[in-house]
Enzyme design. Sequence first.
Site, short mmCIF file in Angstrom:
data_model
loop_
_atom_site.label_atom_id
_atom_site.label_comp_id
_atom_site.label_asym_id
_atom_site.label_seq_id
_atom_site.Cartn_x
_atom_site.Cartn_y
_atom_site.Cartn_z
N ASP A 98 79.81 -73.26 -38.63
CA ASP A 98 80.01 -74.20 -39.64
C ASP A 98 78.78 -73.61 -40.87
OD1 ASP A 98 80.63 -76.08 -41.25
OD2 ASP A 98 81.66 -77.01 -39.36
N ASP A 199 81.29 -75.30 -45.42
CA ASP A 199 81.29 -76.71 -45.55
C ASP A 199 81.39 -76.84 -47.18
OD1 ASP A 199 81.04 -79.33 -44.43
OD2 ASP A 199 79.22 -79.60 -45.65
N GLU A 255 86.20 -74.90 -46.97
CA GLU A 255 86.63 -76.20 -46.97
C GLU A 255 86.48 -76.42 -48.51
OE1 GLU A 255 85.71 -80.98 -45.83
OE2 GLU A 255 83.94 -79.42 -46.58
N HIS A 327 88.02 -82.53 -37.89
CA HIS A 327 86.94 -83.92 -37.42
C HIS A 327 86.87 -84.88 -38.40
CE1 HIS A 327 84.82 -81.18 -40.07
NE2 HIS A 327 83.62 -81.92 -40.15
N ASP A 328 87.42 -84.64 -39.66
CA ASP A 328 87.19 -85.51 -40.81
C ASP A 328 88.48 -86.47 -41.12
OD1 ASP A 328 84.56 -84.50 -41.31
OD2 ASP A 328 85.46 -83.47 -42.88
O1 TEU Z 1 83.07 -82.64 -45.59
C1 TEU Z 1 83.23 -82.72 -47.13
C2 TEU Z 1 84.14 -83.48 -47.68
O2 TEU Z 1 84.38 -83.11 -48.96
C3 TEU Z 1 84.55 -84.77 -47.55
O3 TEU Z 1 85.69 -85.23 -48.41
C4 TEU Z 1 84.88 -85.56 -46.35
O4 TEU Z 1 85.82 -84.94 -45.91
C5 TEU Z 1 84.85 -86.95 -46.39
O5 TEU Z 1 83.67 -87.57 -46.85
C6 TEU Z 1 85.56 -87.77 -45.26
O6 TEU Z 1 85.11 -89.01 -45.21
C7 TEU Z 1 82.26 -81.75 -45.01
C8 TEU Z 1 82.39 -82.10 -43.68
O7 TEU Z 1 83.71 -81.76 -42.89
C9 TEU Z 1 82.25 -83.49 -43.26
O8 TEU Z 1 82.08 -83.80 -41.80
C10 TEU Z 1 80.69 -83.68 -43.74
O9 TEU Z 1 80.55 -85.15 -43.52
C11 TEU Z 1 80.32 -83.34 -45.13
O10 TEU Z 1 81.08 -82.11 -45.39
C12 TEU Z 1 79.04 -83.28 -45.54
O11 TEU Z 1 78.51 -82.32 -44.82
#
Ligand code: TEU
Length: 554
Positions: A98, A199, A255, A327-328
């Site tokens: 990541d 990310d 992402e 995971h989100d």
């Molecule tokens: O997520 C980035 C993101 O854009 C967010 O929309 C996230 O999905 C949202 O805040 C969920 O509540 C990435 C990672 O996948 C996430 O786990 C991290 O928290 C975030 O970046 C910060 O690094």
Amino acid sequence: MKRKWWHGKVAYQIYPKSFQDTNGDGIGDLRGVIDHLDYLKSLGIDIIWLSPIYQSPFVDQGYDISDYYKIDEIFGTMEEFDELLAEAKKRDMYIIMDLVINHCSDQHEWFQKALKDPEGKYGDYFYFRKGKDGNPPSNYRSYFGGSAWEKVEGTDYYYLHMFAKEQPDLNWNNPEVLNELYTMINWWLDKGVAGFRIDAIINIKKDLSFPDYEPDGPDGMTGIFHMVEGVDGVGELLEDLKHTFEKYDAFTVAEVFNMKKDELEEFIGDDGHFSTMFDFSAHEMTFGDHGWYDAKKVRFDDLKKEIFHAQKECEDVGFLANIIENHDEPRGASRYLPDYLQNEDGIKLLGTISVMLRGIPFIYQGQELGMENIPFKSIDEVDDISTLDEYKVALDAGLTPEAALKAVARRSRDNARTPMQWTGEENAGFTAGTPWLRVNSNYTAINVEKETIDPNSVLNFYKKLIALRKDPEYKETVVYGALEPFMEDRHNLMAYYRKGDKTLLVVGNYQWDEQEITLPSECKKVLINNYPDMVLDGNSVKLHGYQVLVVELA
Ligand code: TEU
Ligand code: CA
């Protein structure tokens, strides 16, 4: 389209903290990943994406990195990581890391030095700005709530953090920062990682005038994504990164949220910045206007429309990375199926629709078992920073604590982060100690051990799906064949062709009632079926409730 080594691959996301604990501290570790490589191989996985394992204070579960060159000790050692790389290689599998480079941790030495001297060399690694009349430089609300600007005690300065205040944003306009990042990226690629999941990359481009936007909530602030949407030119920042990846023929999956319409080619075209990017169109449909508490319910017909739209957009451009969950996000089984039908047939239907799409399937740990959301009993059980913030947002909007808990529980990121369910034994075989996050109590019914021996399990169904993607007879069609919707306007039916040197039809009946369809030509072979039978009369098929089929047509 240029052909690439990753086009026919199937990827799997591991959330290391929740995958397998081997030393009894209740936290998953690298040894646990090594121990299960054969399991992943037997599932048909080629590429493994590890959510962050770098040294971190874990304010945002490792997405706050304090040293990019170290493995956090809760996961193990660099020697174990090297062993993982070697063991994966032996099995023809690839490891991707990541890459979290929009921000780092406030504990990173760069930021610690910057704090001491915001006007010095390291201050310019971040975005330090003076406030306006005792207020922050602009009215942005961070993704995790509260102002995106944090005051530096004893100075007039604020620093920018688009996520938590412990995640200061790195200054992508500073060549020294870029040098540091490229050196680090090369270092991991030299080590033998096959690429990266990148990310939050869209956020690296800032509007350096940091304009205010119209407030969009009772806090008087505006979501920082408005700044992201209001600024162009992220691609220019990504040029050099692309050349680094090209040098290694690395696989990268980005992402990307808030992409501009015309950026698709630039992002994932033949000469794009990334190999692929996630299709979040289903996820985005559930965004609320003010928070998770007013998240919308997804109608299946709309979901279908979104998926087809995304597929259409990229058909001449490149490959999307198709997901049901990560995971989100909550578990797909709980999110995209109506409550009364979150059963194995429904779960298999979802899986088929996703894995058979054109693109690169990413399976999130436990998805292959049909793992479900966890029923939270109290907000005290929640670990995730984003869920805790959304709970507050819901309370501020006037919801009762019960209603707020219910609303955020549906959408909580912790749903996907509960420990992997390996066996029917205590703690699902995840740990001999106390798990860092409660194990879902359904583990006695949903676990690897049980599903391995049950020929009709979700797990064995996923194995068949993945095997179909790799079957030498069908591979060309499944990987490169065109995707064409079939009977697009039929209510609660998801059906599409995959047309290559063979013609396949994927049909799913997303309702409890039977549904009759007429095949456009003779059915040569049934390749996938979540029922023991298929009711065929001439070319007419009577689909059972939640039946899904992949058939080869004449
Ligand atoms: O997520 C980035 C993101 O854009 C967010 O929309 C996230 O999905 C949202 O805040 C969920 O509540 C990435 C990672 O996948 C996430 O786990 C991290 O928290 C975030 O970046 C910060 O690094
Ligand atoms: Ca451990």
